[in-house]
Write a protein that holds these residues in place. Structure first.
Motif, short mmCIF file in Angstrom:
data_model
loop_
_atom_site.label_atom_id
_atom_site.label_comp_id
_atom_site.label_asym_id
_atom_site.label_seq_id
_atom_site.Cartn_x
_atom_site.Cartn_y
_atom_site.Cartn_z
N THR A 69 4.46 8.41 -18.54
CA THR A 69 4.68 9.84 -18.32
C THR A 69 3.32 10.48 -18.09
OG1 THR A 69 4.46 10.47 -20.66
CG2 THR A 69 6.65 9.74 -19.90
N PRO A 70 3.28 11.73 -17.69
CA PRO A 70 1.96 12.39 -17.53
C PRO A 70 1.12 12.35 -18.80
CG PRO A 70 3.66 13.69 -16.47
CD PRO A 70 4.38 12.59 -17.20
N PRO A 115 15.06 7.99 -8.43
CA PRO A 115 14.82 8.65 -7.14
C PRO A 115 13.43 8.37 -6.58
CG PRO A 115 15.92 10.15 -8.65
CD PRO A 115 15.54 8.95 -9.45
N LEU A 116 12.42 8.36 -7.45
CA LEU A 116 11.06 8.08 -7.00
C LEU A 116 10.94 6.64 -6.52
CD1 LEU A 116 8.09 8.84 -6.64
CD2 LEU A 116 7.74 8.34 -9.10
N ARG A 175 2.44 6.60 -6.98
CA ARG A 175 1.29 7.18 -7.69
C ARG A 175 0.98 8.60 -7.24
NH1 ARG A 175 -2.19 1.56 -7.75
NH2 ARG A 175 -1.25 0.74 -9.67
N SER A 176 1.53 9.01 -6.12
CA SER A 176 1.36 10.40 -5.72
C SER A 176 2.14 11.34 -6.64
CB SER A 176 1.82 10.60 -4.27
OG SER A 176 3.22 10.39 -4.15
N LYS A 182 0.83 -1.21 0.00
CA LYS A 182 0.00 0.00 0.00
C LYS A 182 0.86 1.26 0.00
CE LYS A 182 -3.47 -0.20 2.75
NZ LYS A 182 -4.29 -0.20 3.98
N LYS A 183 1.88 1.29 0.88
CA LYS A 183 2.76 2.46 0.96
C LYS A 183 3.57 2.64 -0.32
CE LYS A 183 3.43 2.56 5.98
NZ LYS A 183 4.43 2.39 7.08
N PHE A 184 4.05 1.53 -0.88
CA PHE A 184 4.87 1.60 -2.10
C PHE A 184 4.06 2.19 -3.25
CE2 PHE A 184 6.67 -0.10 -6.00
CZ PHE A 184 8.03 0.07 -5.81
#
Length: 346
Positions: A138-139, A172-173, A112-113, A105-107
């Motif tokens: 990508t967005p 990094p993400l 996705r944030s 859930k945290k991952f």
């Protein structure tokens, strides 16, 4: 079923050796045994892949189910990828209960944030390994399912194994998601890479022991036939030297197989030593250089140098310390002399 999902399943099946397709589909578990019985596994692979796609359409497969099949393939053929080792650190030594549901859930929430167009798939294995597949978008574009990142995390350990990702900007993400999900506060690359995921695990989990404290002399087999007119003292000296080299080599490398590394890179730094009266250097600055070693199996190659007469025994600790230095990456703080700064195996 979406046509992109169908094509991805078809290509995944085509990657699998024909005599292993049935086994992998059974491991996948998405198709029923009755559906598998309808497949003809003796026809050409393209026809098999088309039939598998048709059955998946009946079951309304989506990209998440297709991604699980891809993880199964990469788990079996993990040596086809290049793996990098990352080590995480905590502020304290306390151990926490690991909750796989909370980890997932945290991952997902952390990634996705920052990026909505992403596909995240998990699969657990019996050795406490969690395989994570992340397909990045990508967005403006949907996730590219053909160039995902693969992550292998062993719960309640600080080590993470990550396959090379085409989009380095996503690292990094990914690292942030890993430390948030596993309750660590820092993560760094150990600069230890290899095609052999199991060898990397042997090193960092200390399943590979390089030094043996005890040794029992074994008689040398073959190659000991001496000329009839050879001096007995020379024969004895040669035999004793061979036994000494064998003994020292066993003490340094052990008797078991070595972890498979293909490349080692050293950044060397040392001070020149000369007569002060000669005044060769105006400034006492260290000498720096980069030294690289490469081989299909580097550690086994180093192990064979002394017995082959190509190096003195024992070898320099600079060469034999690679696994030890690699798994103690954060502890390397030598200030003088020759020291390895990074270890890589592409």
């Amino acid at each position: 079923m979406d046509e992109n999902v169908a094509e991805y399943i078809r290509r995944t099946v085509l990657k699998i050796p024909r005599d292993e397709i049935k086994m992998m589909l059974q491991k996948w578990g998405f198709l029923s045994e009755a559906q598998l019985q309808t497949l003809n596994f003796y026809q050409i692979k393209d026809n098999i892949s088309q039939e598998v796609v048709h059955l998946c359409e009946e079951n309304s497969a989506d990209i998440k189910q297709a991604a699980v099949l891809d993880i199964i393939y990469n788990h079996i053929y993990q040596d086809k990828r290049i793996w990098s080792v990352y080590q995480m650190k905590k502020s304290g030594e306390e151990l926490e209960y690991f909750d796989i549901t909370d980890f997932k859930k945290k991952f997902k929430r952390r990634i996705r944030s920052a990026l909505k167009n992403v596909t995240i798939t998990f699969k657990e294995y019996k050795d406490n390994a969690i395989w994570i597949r992340v397909a990045w978008g990508t967005p403006q574009k949907k996730p590219n399912q053909y160039k995902p990142t693969y992550v292998v995390y062993h719960s309640q350990t600080p080590y993470v194994f990550i396959s090379a990702s085409v989009l380095k900007s996503n690292m990094p993400l990914l690292c942030q998601a890993l430390i948030v999900a596993s309750n660590y506060h820092d993560i760094r690359e150990m600069e230890l890479r290899s095609h052999s995921l199991n060898s990397l695990k042997d090193i960092v989990f200390k399943r590979y022991s390089q030094n043996f404290q005890t040794y029992t002399t074994k008689p040398l087999q073959g190659g000991n036939v001496e000329p009839e007119n050879a001096d007995i003292r020379i024969v004895q000296e040669n035999r004793s030297e061979k036994e000494r080299i064998y003994r020292v080599n066993q003490e340094v490398f052990g008797s078991g197989p070595q972890p498979k590394l293909e490349f080692a890179q050293y950044r060397l730094e040392t001070m020149f030593k000369s007569d002060p009266k000669m005044d060769v250097l105006d400034k006492k600055e260290p000498f720096r250089c980069l030294v690289k070693f490469s081989s299909p199996h580097l550690l086994e190659s180093l192990k064979s140098l002394a017995p082959a007469g190509m190096a003195d025994a024992p070898l320099s600790p600079l060469l034999t310390c690679i696994p030890h230095k690699a798994r103690n990456y954060f502890k390397i703080r030598e200030k003088k002399g020759l020291f390895p700064e990074s270890f890589v195996s592409p």
